[in-house]
Scaffold this motif. Structure first.
Motif, mmCIF file in Angstrom:
data_model
loop_
_atom_site.group_PDB
_atom_site.id
_atom_site.type_symbol
_atom_site.label_atom_id
_atom_site.label_comp_id
_atom_site.label_asym_id
_atom_site.label_seq_id
_atom_site.Cartn_x
_atom_site.Cartn_y
_atom_site.Cartn_z
ATOM 1 N N LYS A 1 46.523 52.251 50.326
ATOM 2 C CA LYS A 1 46.291 50.807 50.415
ATOM 3 C C LYS A 1 45.244 50.363 49.406
ATOM 4 C CE LYS A 1 47.520 49.940 55.208
ATOM 5 N NZ LYS A 1 46.971 50.099 56.559
ATOM 6 N N ALA A 2 44.174 51.153 49.320
ATOM 7 C CA ALA A 2 43.103 50.786 48.395
ATOM 8 C C ALA A 2 43.638 50.770 46.958
ATOM 9 C CB ALA A 2 41.941 51.767 48.521
ATOM 10 N N ALA A 3 44.479 51.740 46.634
ATOM 11 C CA ALA A 3 45.042 51.793 45.288
ATOM 12 C C ALA A 3 45.932 50.573 45.040
ATOM 13 C CB ALA A 3 45.833 53.085 45.092
ATOM 14 N N ARG B 1 47.108 45.193 42.690
ATOM 15 C CA ARG B 1 47.417 43.780 42.907
ATOM 16 C C ARG B 1 46.348 42.866 42.315
ATOM 17 N NH1 ARG B 1 50.664 42.593 48.442
ATOM 18 N NH2 ARG B 1 50.017 40.507 47.812
ATOM 19 N N GLU B 2 45.114 43.320 42.331
ATOM 20 C CA GLU B 2 44.055 42.541 41.670
ATOM 21 C C GLU B 2 44.365 42.375 40.190
ATOM 22 O OE1 GLU B 2 40.389 44.030 44.466
ATOM 23 O OE2 GLU B 2 40.270 44.420 42.305
ATOM 24 N N GLU B 3 44.830 43.449 39.587
ATOM 25 C CA GLU B 3 45.120 43.370 38.156
ATOM 26 C C GLU B 3 46.388 42.565 37.881
ATOM 27 O OE1 GLU B 3 42.961 44.211 35.807
ATOM 28 O OE2 GLU B 3 41.654 44.749 37.486
ATOM 29 N N ILE B 4 47.328 42.594 38.838
ATOM 30 C CA ILE B 4 48.532 41.760 38.672
ATOM 31 C C ILE B 4 48.122 40.289 38.632
ATOM 32 C CG2 ILE B 4 50.647 40.955 39.827
ATOM 33 C CD1 ILE B 4 50.998 43.850 40.878
ATOM 34 N N ALA B 5 47.121 39.957 39.454
ATOM 35 C CA ALA B 5 46.683 38.562 39.541
ATOM 36 C C ALA B 5 45.734 38.177 38.410
ATOM 37 C CB ALA B 5 46.014 38.321 40.893
ATOM 38 N N VAL C 1 44.404 48.117 32.417
ATOM 39 C CA VAL C 1 45.262 49.245 32.771
ATOM 40 C C VAL C 1 44.683 49.915 34.014
ATOM 41 C CG1 VAL C 1 46.055 51.527 32.004
ATOM 42 C CG2 VAL C 1 45.930 49.612 30.378
ATOM 43 N N VAL C 2 45.554 50.316 34.955
ATOM 44 C CA VAL C 2 45.097 51.060 36.118
ATOM 45 C C VAL C 2 45.559 52.506 35.982
ATOM 46 C CG1 VAL C 2 45.260 51.336 38.613
ATOM 47 C CG2 VAL C 2 45.203 49.035 37.610
ATOM 48 N N ILE D 1 50.122 41.845 31.102
ATOM 49 C CA ILE D 1 50.547 42.312 32.412
ATOM 50 C C ILE D 1 49.904 43.666 32.700
ATOM 51 C CG2 ILE D 1 52.778 41.140 32.463
ATOM 52 C CD1 ILE D 1 53.939 43.882 31.561
ATOM 53 N N VAL D 2 49.903 44.023 33.968
ATOM 54 C CA VAL D 2 49.258 45.267 34.349
ATOM 55 C C VAL D 2 50.137 46.458 33.957
ATOM 56 C CG1 VAL D 2 50.229 45.344 36.681
ATOM 57 C CG2 VAL D 2 48.065 46.479 36.217
#
Ligand code: ADP
Ligand code: ZN
Length: 737
Positions: free
Chosen positions: A204-206, A211-215, A221-222, A355-356
């Motif tokens: 979930k944390a990942a 999702r933070e980076e999507i927004a 980059v993750v 984009i992420v």
């Protein structure tokens, strides 16, 4: 004023040429259009990459024609190709042509048209009933169509002859129309929809992080570092579901070898209910299938693309996420020009499209991990296997110990034999891994020391017992096995290092009752051999699987509880600064095959260097420890990721001339006075000759890669090398041999 179109020709030139757009074509000549243009005294095909305000030169020739329909290249991919040409010192054409698959580029690339039959009435009209009485064939065909519904003429040929169908068409009862049939590689593979898993806290944390980076306005980059079996794919799936809900599309890259039907099925199963097409791009598609998949993607009907390396160029519109699974895999590097690395291209594409990009691995490359530690990438870590699955127990077997007593070296240690036996007794499965195919890696005369060499390459020939041939693994040269040494007449030969065939033989002898299969590129020649064998293994028709790297990656079989590595040292002996990293990754990956179900697995690693850091860190599943030590080592030697390499290779049939050409080139490069760059060589490559060509290398090591490649470009572009000499330039090389 007529517009100007800048066109990159399909032929390999590093230039674009300007043409005038005639009025009649004005609407069709759009960015990415495929056009026919005059060039010197010929006509050639090219692609529109720009509309400059001012032409290169004064007088322009006109665009002659527009081919195909619409744009073949969205603006973002043209930009990506331009970046690639620059960064990898490649002609713009070569970069563009990697973006655009041949199956789409080709003049005759098109959908397949077939005849489609549809009834024009729900029931037979009054007057037709009478008419059909006189024609039983038409009547039967009509009745069949009523039951079966519309279909392809080819599929309906048993229900009615072409004449019968034509008769029905003449009576206006059915229509027969040409229609595009899309070749779908998954047509016959139904899947059941799979529901999302309830994720654990780490997952979930990942996902939150992704999702933070999507927004984010400017996503970073993750790097998703998750041990094998930690449920990384579940995280990708849920991130993709989120992206789709925002109306965007998703691209997933996996290494070619992991692009199995099982992998694709996991994605199709999750999204099958959404009317969201999943397209697949990989090298085993027929050219027709590739064309159709590409068109499906371009038209927006497929919103998820899964593919190997070149799928990084999939023409998805409004992309929302790129996932690169197993980002450390070397198969992402294209070994032909423009020598791009799909992971790095993905990162650049993500940057250009804002984009992420999610890079996932159980053993991230040192390059990516370094970026994460420096704060350039965000790091998400999943340290535990799902559902309390435990990491396997690692046993290191020192095979020097058995050799010391003067006995012949053992191929499979007694401890490993015993472990396999125990597992087989419990109806569990085992995988035995050796990264060398064939029976023996060389044949040597025990009297004079003569080794059978390939006549074309500077390597020994491998003895293949099954085929009873000697083979070169570099050029595929094959020869019969001589009965005696051609040099001194002595017989018989001594076998050098062992390959999978020999291990297979040893295991058959040790476990005569076990069902055993060997998987390597010799035994898996047929098109479906690979998936069939894996399928048999999955359902328990095979107990023991022996193979090369083909079986090391990504496989998920819960009943595998024992993994053996026959010779962990092979890859350590390769003269490559990444050898330690590779061995560590390999051991972690193969150990990831063990104990994925309820039963805890074990791994046996046979080695002569039991205290080597790669082996010791792998033994403790200690990625962080390994990376820390290895990065320290790389830093002190000025190796990547701290500095960058460029490898220049010259190949030619004449040794002296090849060396001379590279030597001249090195001097030219030295005269450029490149900033913070050291040039070494030329020197013979570790494999000094392949396919009859001598190979010399020069290395550039630099801290300023982005400043250096544009300055090197002019030296390499549009240059004719003397005789048959070929020169390649490889930025961030992966294969140093
Ligand atoms: P990885 O890619 O990290 O090796 P996978 O994504 O293949 O791991 O996951 C391993 C298995 O665990 C898969 O069968 C997957 O469906 C399952 N799985 C993933 N997440 C969960 C979860 N939260 N709970 C239960 N099972 C899960
Ligand atoms: Zn050879």
């Amino acid at each position: 004023m007529a517009r100007i179109a800048r066109v990159v020709p399909e032929v390999s030139l590093d230039r674009a040429f300007d043409y005038e757009v005639p009025e009649r074509l004005d609407a069709q000549v759009i960015l990415g259009a495929k056009v026919r243009v005059p060039f010197k005294s010929r006509e050639i095909v090219g692609f529109v990459v720009d509309f400059p305000a001012e032409p290169f030169t004064g007088k322009l020739k006109p665009v002659l024609d527009v081919l195909g329909s619409g744009s073949f290249l969205p603006a973002s991919l043209i930009e990506l190709a331009q970046w690639m040409a620059n960064y990898y010192c490649s002609p713009l054409t070569v970069a563009l042509m990697s973006v655009l698959p041949k199956a789409v580029r080709h003049a005759d690339a098109a959908f397949k048209q077939r005849l489609w039959i549809e009834p024009l009435a729900a029931t037979l009209p009054e007057e037709a009933i009478l008419a059909l009485r006189k024609s039983p064939a038409q009547r039967a065909a009509w009745e069949h169509l009523q039951k079966s519904g519309p279909g392809w003429l080819a599929d309906l040929s048993e229900a009615g002859s072409p004449a019968a169908w034509r008769g029905l068409a003449e009576r206006n009862l059915v229509s027969i129309q040409p229609r595009t049939q899309e070749r779908d590689p998954f047509l016959d593979m139904p899947v059941a929809e799979s529901a999302p898993h309830e994720m654990n806290a780490e997952q979930k944390a990942a996902l939150v992080l992704v999702r933070e980076e999507i927004a984010a306005e400017k996503p970073r980059v993750v790097l998703l570092h998750g041990v094998t079996g930690s449920g990384k794919t579940e995280i990708y799936l849920q991130a993709i579901a989120h992206v789709l809900s925002l109306g965007k599309s998703a691209l997933v890259l996996v290494p070619e070898i992991a692009l199995t039907p099982q992998t694709v099925e996991r994605f199709r199963a999750r999204f099958i209910g959404q009317k969201t097409g999943v397209a697949v791009l990989h090298s085993h598609l027929s050219s027709g299938e590739r064309h159709d998949q590409w068109q499906q993607i371009r038209s927006g009907r497929a919103r998820i693309v899964i593919g190997a390396r070149s799928a990084v160029f999939a023409p998805l519109a409004d992309l929302g996420i790129i996932v690169v699974d197993e980002e450390h895999e070397h198969s992402y590097k294209q070994e032909e020009p423009p020598h791009y690395h799909a992971r790095d291209v993905a990162v650049m594409r993500g940057h250009l499209e804002r984009i992420v990009v999610v890079l996932g691995s159980a053993t991230p490359s040192l390059e990516s991990y370094h970026h994460a530690k420096e704060g350039k990438y965000r790091l998400a870590e999943v340290c535990a296997r799902v559902e309390e699955g435990q990491m396997p127990v690692m046993h290191i077997l020192d095979i020097r110990a058995s050799a010391k007593k003067g006995a012949a070296p053992v191929l499979v240690a007694p401890q490993l034999i015993e472990a396999i036996q125990t597992r087989l007794d419990r109806q569990e499965q085992a995988i035995i891994f050796l990264n060398r195919r064939g029976y023996a890696s060389s044949l040597q005369c025990p009297q004079c020391g003569h080794v059978e060499m390939c006549p074309n390459c500077s390597v020994a020939l491998t003895f293949h017992r099954g085929a009873a041939r000697l083979r070169c693994h570099l050029c595929d040269f094959a020869a019969g096995v001589p009965h005696a040494c051609p040099q001194c007449g002595h017989a018989p030969y001594k076998y050098g290092g062992s390959g999978t065939e020999k291990v297979e033989q040893a295991l058959v002898e040790a476990f005569p009752k076990a069902r055993l299969a060997r998987m390597d590129s010799d035994s898996m020649r047929g098109k479906d051999a690979y998936s069939k064998t894996l399928g048999d293994f999955a359902v328990g028709k095979i107990d023991l699987l022996v193979g090369t790297q083909m079986i090391a990656k990504g496989l998920d079989f819960p009943r595998v509880t024992c993994v053996g590595v026959i010779n962990a040292d092979l890859a350590l002996q390769i003269p490559d600064f990444r050898a330690s990293e590779r061995v560590f990754q390999l051991l972690m990956q193969v150990s990831g095959r063990s104990g994925r179900g309820q039963v805890r697995g074990e791994v046996y690693v046979q080695t002569r260097v039991p205290f080597h850091p790669s082996i010791q860190f792998a033994r403790h599943h200690d990625y962080a420890g390994f990376v820390e030590q290895e990065l320290e080592f790389r830093r002190s030697l000025h190796y990547p990721p701290y500095e960058r390499f460029i490898l220049v290779t010259a190949r030619g049939r004449n040794e002296g001339k090849t060396l001379f050409v590279l030597d001249q080139l090195v001097r030219e490069m030295e005269r450029l006075g490149l900033p913070e760059t050291e040039i070494t060589g030329p020197a013979p490559a570790p494999i000094a000759r392949i396919e009859g060509r001598y190979r010399f290398q020069a290395f550039l090591r630099t801290r300023r890669i982005v400043a250096v490649t544009p300055r090197l470009r002019p030296i390499f572009m549009n240059r004719a090398w003397p005789d048959d000499i070929r020169v390649t330039l490889d930025v961030d090389p992966v294969d140093l041999l």
